[in-house]
Design a protein around this motif. Structure first.
Motif, PDB file in Angstrom:
ATOM      1  N   MET A  20      34.910   8.959  42.537  1.00 28.90           N
ATOM      2  CA  MET A  20      35.490  10.138  43.061  1.00 28.90           C
ATOM      3  C   MET A  20      35.303  11.306  42.117  1.00 28.90           C
ATOM      4  O   MET A  20      35.617  11.222  40.959  1.00 28.90           O
ATOM      5  N   ASN A  21      34.816  12.322  42.668  1.00 32.36           N
ATOM      6  CA  ASN A  21      34.643  13.545  41.877  1.00 32.36           C
ATOM      7  C   ASN A  21      35.717  14.544  42.259  1.00 32.36           C
ATOM      8  O   ASN A  21      36.080  14.679  43.414  1.00 32.36           O
ATOM      9  N   THR A  22      36.221  15.269  41.261  1.00 34.97           N
ATOM     10  CA  THR A  22      37.203  16.313  41.547  1.00 34.97           C
ATOM     11  C   THR A  22      36.457  17.590  41.893  1.00 34.97           C
ATOM     12  O   THR A  22      35.413  17.892  41.301  1.00 34.97           O
ATOM     13  N   PRO A  23      36.963  18.348  42.837  1.00 32.03           N
ATOM     14  CA  PRO A  23      36.260  19.588  43.201  1.00 32.03           C
ATOM     15  C   PRO A  23      36.383  20.602  42.064  1.00 32.03           C
ATOM     16  O   PRO A  23      37.358  20.605  41.325  1.00 32.03           O
ATOM     17  N   PRO A  24      35.393  21.454  41.900  1.00 34.05           N
ATOM     18  CA  PRO A  24      35.468  22.458  40.830  1.00 34.05           C
ATOM     19  C   PRO A  24      36.591  23.444  41.116  1.00 34.05           C
ATOM     20  O   PRO A  24      36.871  23.778  42.260  1.00 34.05           O
ATOM     21  N   ARG A  25      37.232  23.880  40.051  1.00 36.00           N
ATOM     22  CA  ARG A  25      38.338  24.823  40.186  1.00 36.00           C
ATOM     23  C   ARG A  25      37.795  26.223  40.484  1.00 36.00           C
ATOM     24  O   ARG A  25      36.796  26.637  39.899  1.00 36.00           O
ATOM     25  N   PRO A  26      38.462  26.956  41.343  1.00 35.82           N
ATOM     26  CA  PRO A  26      38.018  28.337  41.569  1.00 35.82           C
ATOM     27  C   PRO A  26      38.345  29.180  40.338  1.00 35.82           C
ATOM     28  O   PRO A  26      39.285  28.888  39.609  1.00 35.82           O
ATOM     29  N   PRO A  27      37.553  30.217  40.081  1.00 35.38           N
ATOM     30  CA  PRO A  27      37.828  31.047  38.909  1.00 35.38           C
ATOM     31  C   PRO A  27      39.179  31.742  39.047  1.00 35.38           C
ATOM     32  O   PRO A  27      39.630  32.018  40.154  1.00 35.38           O
ATOM     33  N   LEU A  28      39.816  31.966  37.908  1.00 36.60           N
ATOM     34  CA  LEU A  28      41.100  32.646  37.909  1.00 36.60           C
ATOM     35  C   LEU A  28      40.936  34.083  38.393  1.00 36.60           C
ATOM     36  O   LEU A  28      39.871  34.684  38.274  1.00 36.60           O
ATOM     37  N   GLU A  29      42.000  34.612  38.928  1.00 36.91           N
ATOM     38  CA  GLU A  29      41.958  35.961  39.468  1.00 36.91           C
ATOM     39  C   GLU A  29      41.663  36.953  38.348  1.00 36.91           C
ATOM     40  O   GLU A  29      42.241  36.912  37.272  1.00 36.91           O
ATOM     41  N   GLY A  30      40.750  37.840  38.589  1.00 43.04           N
ATOM     42  CA  GLY A  30      40.398  38.861  37.609  1.00 43.04           C
ATOM     43  C   GLY A  30      39.235  38.479  36.719  1.00 43.04           C
ATOM     44  O   GLY A  30      38.645  39.317  36.075  1.00 43.04           O
ATOM     45  N   GLN A  31      38.892  37.205  36.662  1.00 43.34           N
ATOM     46  CA  GLN A  31      37.762  36.791  35.843  1.00 43.34           C
ATOM     47  C   GLN A  31      36.507  36.768  36.706  1.00 43.34           C
ATOM     48  O   GLN A  31      36.534  36.331  37.850  1.00 43.34           O
ATOM     49  N   GLN A  32      35.425  37.243  36.146  1.00 39.18           N
ATOM     50  CA  GLN A  32      34.172  37.249  36.878  1.00 39.18           C
ATOM     51  C   GLN A  32      33.258  36.186  36.301  1.00 39.18           C
ATOM     52  O   GLN A  32      33.277  35.906  35.112  1.00 39.18           O
ATOM     53  N   VAL A  33      32.492  35.617  37.158  1.00 39.70           N
ATOM     54  CA  VAL A  33      31.547  34.606  36.720  1.00 39.70           C
ATOM     55  C   VAL A  33      30.340  35.325  36.135  1.00 39.70           C
ATOM     56  O   VAL A  33      29.782  36.228  36.756  1.00 39.70           O
ATOM     57  N   ALA A  34      29.940  34.927  34.941  1.00 34.29           N
ATOM     58  CA  ALA A  34      28.808  35.564  34.291  1.00 34.29           C
ATOM     59  C   ALA A  34      27.532  35.128  34.978  1.00 34.29           C
ATOM     60  O   ALA A  34      27.270  33.948  35.166  1.00 34.29           O
ATOM     61  N   SER A  35      26.717  36.094  35.371  1.00 35.75           N
ATOM     62  CA  SER A  35      25.457  35.763  36.027  1.00 35.75           C
ATOM     63  C   SER A  35      24.281  36.187  35.186  1.00 35.75           C
ATOM     64  O   SER A  35      23.165  36.173  35.647  1.00 35.75           O
ATOM     65  N   GLY A  36      24.522  36.594  33.994  1.00 31.44           N
ATOM     66  CA  GLY A  36      23.434  37.002  33.123  1.00 31.44           C
ATOM     67  C   GLY A  36      23.790  38.305  32.420  1.00 31.44           C
ATOM     68  O   GLY A  36      24.733  39.002  32.788  1.00 31.44           O
ATOM     69  N   PRO A  37      23.036  38.679  31.403  1.00 29.68           N
ATOM     70  CA  PRO A  37      23.343  39.895  30.654  1.00 29.68           C
ATOM     71  C   PRO A  37      23.023  41.142  31.475  1.00 29.68           C
ATOM     72  O   PRO A  37      22.043  41.202  32.207  1.00 29.68           O
ATOM     73  N   HIS A  38      23.911  42.142  31.369  1.00 29.60           N
ATOM     74  CA  HIS A  38      23.703  43.429  32.008  1.00 29.60           C
ATOM     75  C   HIS A  38      23.751  44.501  30.929  1.00 29.60           C
ATOM     76  O   HIS A  38      24.608  44.456  30.053  1.00 29.60           O
ATOM     77  N   PRO A  39      22.851  45.466  31.009  1.00 30.75           N
ATOM     78  CA  PRO A  39      22.906  46.528  29.997  1.00 30.75           C
ATOM     79  C   PRO A  39      24.128  47.409  30.226  1.00 30.75           C
ATOM     80  O   PRO A  39      24.540  47.644  31.354  1.00 30.75           O
ATOM     81  N   ALA A  40      24.704  47.876  29.132  1.00 32.35           N
ATOM     82  CA  ALA A  40      25.873  48.757  29.216  1.00 32.35           C
ATOM     83  C   ALA A  40      25.439  50.115  29.724  1.00 32.35           C
ATOM     84  O   ALA A  40      24.386  50.629  29.357  1.00 32.35           O
ATOM     85  N   GLU A  41      26.263  50.718  30.577  1.00 26.09           N
ATOM     86  CA  GLU A  41      25.950  52.034  31.110  1.00 26.09           C
ATOM     87  C   GLU A  41      26.569  53.094  30.204  1.00 26.09           C
ATOM     88  O   GLU A  41      27.717  52.957  29.788  1.00 26.09           O
ATOM     89  N   PRO A  42      25.822  54.165  29.885  1.00 30.10           N
ATOM     90  CA  PRO A  42      26.392  55.201  29.023  1.00 30.10           C
ATOM     91  C   PRO A  42      27.482  55.971  29.765  1.00 30.10           C
ATOM     92  O   PRO A  42      27.437  56.136  30.982  1.00 30.10           O
ATOM     93  N   ALA A  43      28.462  56.427  29.004  1.00 29.29           N
ATOM     94  CA  ALA A  43      29.558  57.206  29.578  1.00 29.29           C
ATOM     95  C   ALA A  43      29.054  58.589  29.944  1.00 29.29           C
ATOM     96  O   ALA A  43      28.103  59.105  29.352  1.00 29.29           O
ATOM     97  N   ALA A  44      29.702  59.199  30.920  1.00 25.93           N
ATOM     98  CA  ALA A  44      29.319  60.545  31.329  1.00 25.93           C
ATOM     99  C   ALA A  44      29.665  61.525  30.217  1.00 25.93           C
ATOM    100  O   ALA A  44      30.741  61.458  29.626  1.00 25.93           O
ATOM    101  N   LEU A  45      28.750  62.416  29.915  1.00 23.46           N
ATOM    102  CA  LEU A  45      28.965  63.393  28.861  1.00 23.46           C
ATOM    103  C   LEU A  45      29.798  64.549  29.378  1.00 23.46           C
ATOM    104  O   LEU A  45      29.554  65.067  30.466  1.00 23.46           O
ATOM    105  N   GLY A  46      30.773  64.962  28.598  1.00 23.19           N
ATOM    106  CA  GLY A  46      31.621  66.092  28.953  1.00 23.19           C
ATOM    107  C   GLY A  46      31.146  67.336  28.232  1.00 23.19           C
ATOM    108  O   GLY A  46      30.127  67.319  27.529  1.00 23.19           O
TER     109      GLY A  46
END
Length: 117
Positions: free
Chosen positions: A1-27
């Motif tokens: 018997m296998n246990t089903p995988p737990r769903p991710p906790l609320e607010g946590q995102q599943v990492a799907s790979g590295p994303h480049p950081a976006e620069p902030a808007a200049l004021g």
């Protein structure tokens, strides 16, 4: 018997790979922002609701007596008095001496004379 995988906790995102950081808007770099607290807030400085009665501290007695440890005490006054004691007997003597000084301090007796006049 296998246990089903737990769903991710609320607010946590599943990492799907590295994303480049976006620069902030200049004021705006030069000058002040328009209307940013130039006129101030009228309610920021209100009078203190506590009325002063003319009293202020002159002498301080600080006692530290932790359970199971040696008690210490310090007696300080604006007239220049600065004494300390270590040990129960000496702390009790300093307390009595502080009370006597409080009654005979030149700063305090001068104030009482002015208040009576």
């Amino acid at each position: 018997m296998n246990t089903p995988p737990r769903p991710p906790l609320e607010g946590q995102q599943v990492a799907s790979g590295p994303h480049p950081a976006e620069p902030a808007a200049l004021g705006p770099v030069v000058g002040e922002p328009k209307g940013a607290a130039r006129q101030g807030v009228r309610t920021a400085l209100r009078p203190d609701p506590q009325t002063e009665d003319g009293r202020y501290p002159i002498a301080w007695l600080t006692i530290c007596a932790p359970r199971g440890a040696v008690p210490t005490a310090t007696s300080k006054c604006l007239c220049g008095r600065d004494r300390s004691a270590v040990g129960k007997a000496r702390v009790l003597t300093l307390i009595t001496d502080h009370e006597t000084h409080r009654d005979h301090c030149p700063l305090r007796t001068a104030q009482e004379g002015r208040a009576a006049a």
